[in-house]
Design a protein around this motif. Structure first.
Motif, mmCIF file in Angstrom:
data_model
loop_
_atom_site.group_PDB
_atom_site.id
_atom_site.type_symbol
_atom_site.label_atom_id
_atom_site.label_comp_id
_atom_site.label_asym_id
_atom_site.label_seq_id
_atom_site.Cartn_x
_atom_site.Cartn_y
_atom_site.Cartn_z
ATOM 1 N N ASP A 1 40.097 49.994 47.576
ATOM 2 C CA ASP A 1 41.536 49.386 47.977
ATOM 3 C C ASP A 1 41.885 48.306 47.436
ATOM 4 O OD1 ASP A 1 41.897 51.520 50.436
ATOM 5 O OD2 ASP A 1 39.709 50.837 50.725
ATOM 6 N N PHE A 2 40.840 47.343 46.908
ATOM 7 C CA PHE A 2 41.245 46.213 46.273
ATOM 8 C C PHE A 2 40.316 45.984 45.084
ATOM 9 C CE2 PHE A 2 41.991 45.293 50.713
ATOM 10 C CZ PHE A 2 43.514 44.772 50.774
ATOM 11 N N PHE A 3 40.915 45.595 43.740
ATOM 12 C CA PHE A 3 40.298 45.595 42.562
ATOM 13 C C PHE A 3 40.717 44.264 42.006
ATOM 14 C CE2 PHE A 3 40.518 46.220 38.053
ATOM 15 C CZ PHE A 3 39.163 46.937 37.785
ATOM 16 N N SER A 4 39.733 43.140 41.993
ATOM 17 C CA SER A 4 40.117 41.910 41.434
ATOM 18 C C SER A 4 39.563 41.946 39.805
ATOM 19 C CB SER A 4 39.997 40.906 42.160
ATOM 20 O OG SER A 4 38.500 40.751 42.649
ATOM 21 N N LEU A 5 40.202 40.913 39.141
ATOM 22 C CA LEU A 5 39.590 40.695 37.845
ATOM 23 C C LEU A 5 40.049 39.313 37.390
ATOM 24 C CD1 LEU A 5 42.020 41.258 35.584
ATOM 25 C CD2 LEU A 5 41.828 43.415 36.630
ATOM 26 N N THR A 6 39.296 38.859 36.434
ATOM 27 C CA THR A 6 39.865 37.662 35.816
ATOM 28 C C THR A 6 40.020 37.824 34.239
ATOM 29 O OG1 THR A 6 39.331 35.298 35.476
ATOM 30 C CG2 THR A 6 37.627 36.825 35.413
ATOM 31 N N GLY A 7 41.065 37.343 33.683
ATOM 32 C CA GLY A 7 41.681 37.682 32.541
ATOM 33 C C GLY A 7 40.710 37.136 31.046
ATOM 34 N N HIS A 8 40.297 36.220 31.334
ATOM 35 C CA HIS A 8 39.326 35.638 30.120
ATOM 36 C C HIS A 8 38.263 36.400 29.815
ATOM 37 C CE1 HIS A 8 37.085 33.331 33.391
ATOM 38 N NE2 HIS A 8 36.123 33.479 32.519
ATOM 39 N N LYS A 9 37.628 37.339 30.914
ATOM 40 C CA LYS A 9 36.592 38.194 30.464
ATOM 41 C C LYS A 9 36.978 39.388 29.608
ATOM 42 C CE LYS A 9 33.789 36.155 33.312
ATOM 43 N NZ LYS A 9 32.594 35.734 32.965
ATOM 44 N N PHE A 10 38.205 39.455 29.395
ATOM 45 C CA PHE A 10 38.647 40.662 28.427
ATOM 46 C C PHE A 10 39.690 39.949 27.467
ATOM 47 C CE2 PHE A 10 41.020 41.416 32.321
ATOM 48 C CZ PHE A 10 42.110 41.689 32.067
ATOM 49 N N ALA B 1 52.131 46.294 32.491
ATOM 50 C CA ALA B 1 51.931 47.805 32.093
ATOM 51 C C ALA B 1 50.767 47.814 31.288
ATOM 52 C CB ALA B 1 53.330 47.968 31.270
ATOM 53 N N GLN B 2 50.411 46.830 30.351
ATOM 54 C CA GLN B 2 49.036 46.932 29.482
ATOM 55 C C GLN B 2 47.835 47.007 30.346
ATOM 56 O OE1 GLN B 2 49.954 43.943 26.817
ATOM 57 N NE2 GLN B 2 50.454 45.104 25.002
ATOM 58 N N LEU B 3 47.711 46.196 31.582
ATOM 59 C CA LEU B 3 46.880 46.037 32.242
ATOM 60 C C LEU B 3 46.553 47.428 33.200
ATOM 61 C CD1 LEU B 3 44.452 44.720 33.737
ATOM 62 C CD2 LEU B 3 45.891 43.604 35.064
ATOM 63 N N HIS C 1 36.936 46.534 48.504
ATOM 64 C CA HIS C 1 37.263 45.480 47.577
ATOM 65 C C HIS C 1 36.027 45.347 46.489
ATOM 66 C CE1 HIS C 1 36.658 41.298 45.827
ATOM 67 N NE2 HIS C 1 37.920 41.484 45.366
ATOM 68 N N THR C 2 36.401 45.468 45.095
ATOM 69 C CA THR C 2 35.507 45.023 44.268
ATOM 70 C C THR C 2 35.733 44.129 43.383
ATOM 71 O OG1 THR C 2 33.834 46.292 42.542
ATOM 72 C CG2 THR C 2 36.340 47.178 42.715
ATOM 73 N N ASP C 3 35.046 43.143 43.001
ATOM 74 C CA ASP C 3 35.025 42.009 42.026
ATOM 75 C C ASP C 3 34.823 42.978 40.738
ATOM 76 O OD1 ASP C 3 34.813 40.018 40.152
ATOM 77 O OD2 ASP C 3 33.867 38.748 41.409
ATOM 78 N N ALA C 4 35.917 43.144 40.028
ATOM 79 C CA ALA C 4 35.639 44.067 38.831
ATOM 80 C C ALA C 4 35.670 43.241 37.455
ATOM 81 C CB ALA C 4 36.489 45.123 38.567
ATOM 82 N N ALA C 5 35.684 41.819 37.442
ATOM 83 C CA ALA C 5 35.707 40.831 36.387
ATOM 84 C C ALA C 5 34.945 41.427 35.094
ATOM 85 C CB ALA C 5 35.658 39.392 36.794
ATOM 86 N N ARG D 1 51.424 48.203 41.407
ATOM 87 C CA ARG D 1 50.379 48.057 42.516
ATOM 88 C C ARG D 1 49.108 46.766 41.748
ATOM 89 N NH1 ARG D 1 49.579 52.395 45.860
ATOM 90 N NH2 ARG D 1 50.521 54.386 45.087
ATOM 91 N N ILE D 2 49.822 46.227 40.778
ATOM 92 C CA ILE D 2 49.147 44.846 40.240
ATOM 93 C C ILE D 2 50.064 43.672 40.522
ATOM 94 C CG2 ILE D 2 48.516 44.003 38.086
ATOM 95 C CD1 ILE D 2 47.842 46.748 37.100
ATOM 96 N N THR D 3 49.142 42.563 41.133
ATOM 97 C CA THR D 3 49.823 41.171 41.382
ATOM 98 C C THR D 3 49.092 40.341 40.415
ATOM 99 O OG1 THR D 3 50.368 42.019 43.595
ATOM 100 C CG2 THR D 3 50.213 39.628 43.129
ATOM 101 N N PHE D 4 49.699 39.502 39.424
ATOM 102 C CA PHE D 4 49.002 38.604 38.781
ATOM 103 C C PHE D 4 48.737 37.319 39.587
ATOM 104 C CE2 PHE D 4 50.954 40.849 35.205
ATOM 105 C CZ PHE D 4 49.972 41.050 34.617
ATOM 106 N N THR D 5 47.638 36.642 39.371
ATOM 107 C CA THR D 5 47.272 35.466 40.111
ATOM 108 C C THR D 5 46.773 34.434 39.083
ATOM 109 O OG1 THR D 5 44.876 36.271 40.201
ATOM 110 C CG2 THR D 5 46.234 36.845 42.161
ATOM 111 N N SER D 6 46.037 33.273 39.683
ATOM 112 C CA SER D 6 45.803 32.062 38.735
ATOM 113 C C SER D 6 44.363 32.180 38.300
ATOM 114 C CB SER D 6 46.108 30.847 39.308
ATOM 115 O OG SER D 6 45.244 30.537 40.687
ATOM 116 N N SER D 7 43.726 33.160 38.944
ATOM 117 C CA SER D 7 42.293 33.338 38.547
ATOM 118 C C SER D 7 41.930 34.677 39.340
ATOM 119 C CB SER D 7 41.326 32.073 38.957
ATOM 120 O OG SER D 7 41.560 32.093 40.627
ATOM 121 N N GLY D 8 40.495 34.914 39.013
ATOM 122 C CA GLY D 8 39.871 35.994 39.742
ATOM 123 C C GLY D 8 39.434 35.539 41.212
#
Length: 173
Positions: free
Chosen positions: A148-157, A7-9, A128-132, A19-26
């Protein structure tokens, strides 16, 4: 806690949390977008990306190329931006995905992602955009953008190392 994090993301990027799926990395998030757009394609499948993408995109593009997917890398100008007309002209009936990094991790160049998305939408090709590097730095409302696809990595924020996520407009993944 997972639903709270989702919800916060979702609030941060302007999305519905479903629409958000968590992954192990960007990298895993990036790979999911590529795989979802190429897994059911026969020969003739093409990916359009740029010559300045993050190494995870470069590696996945090279892997797919070895497995029969055509990969076209668009060059950038002296300011690090892609040529929108070249993108428009490069999309064809075999293009199954356009992947362009929103903010470059080395130069900080910000691509005109809304305009890129509109070109893709007009051609009925997923973007798709790598939005890290964009998350938490650029105000966004992803659900109102042609992405359509927006990916990110957590440690960047300031999220834990070893976390990532992918937003899927229509839950293709």
């Amino acid at each position: 806690h997972l639903s709270q994090a989702r919800a916060q993301l979702a609030q941060l990027i302007g999305s519905d949390s479903s629409r958000i799926t968590f992954t192990s990395s960007g990298t895993e998030a990036n790979n999911m977008a590529f795989y979802s757009c190429t897994r059911d394609q026969n020969s003739g499948c093409e990916i359009l990306t740029t010559s300045i993408e993050h190494s995870s995109i470069q590696k996945m593009s090279n892997f797919l190329k070895l497995n029969g997917v055509s990969v076209k890398r668009l060059e950038v100008n002296s300011q690090g931006l892609i040529n929108l007309e070249e993108l428009r002209e490069s999309i064809n009936e075999n293009t199954s995905l356009v992947s362009i990094q929103w903010v470059n991790n080395e130069t900080g160049v910000i691509q005109p992602i809304s305009e890129i998305g509109q070109i893709c939408t007009d051609a009925s090709v997923p973007l798709h955009t790598d939005a890290a590097q964009a998350v938490g730095k650029i105000e966004m409302n992803i659900q109102e953008m042609p992405i359509d696809f927006f990916s990110l990595t957590g440690h960047k924020f300031h999220s834990p190392q070893g976390t990532g996520a992918i937003y899927c407009k229509d839950k293709f993944v």
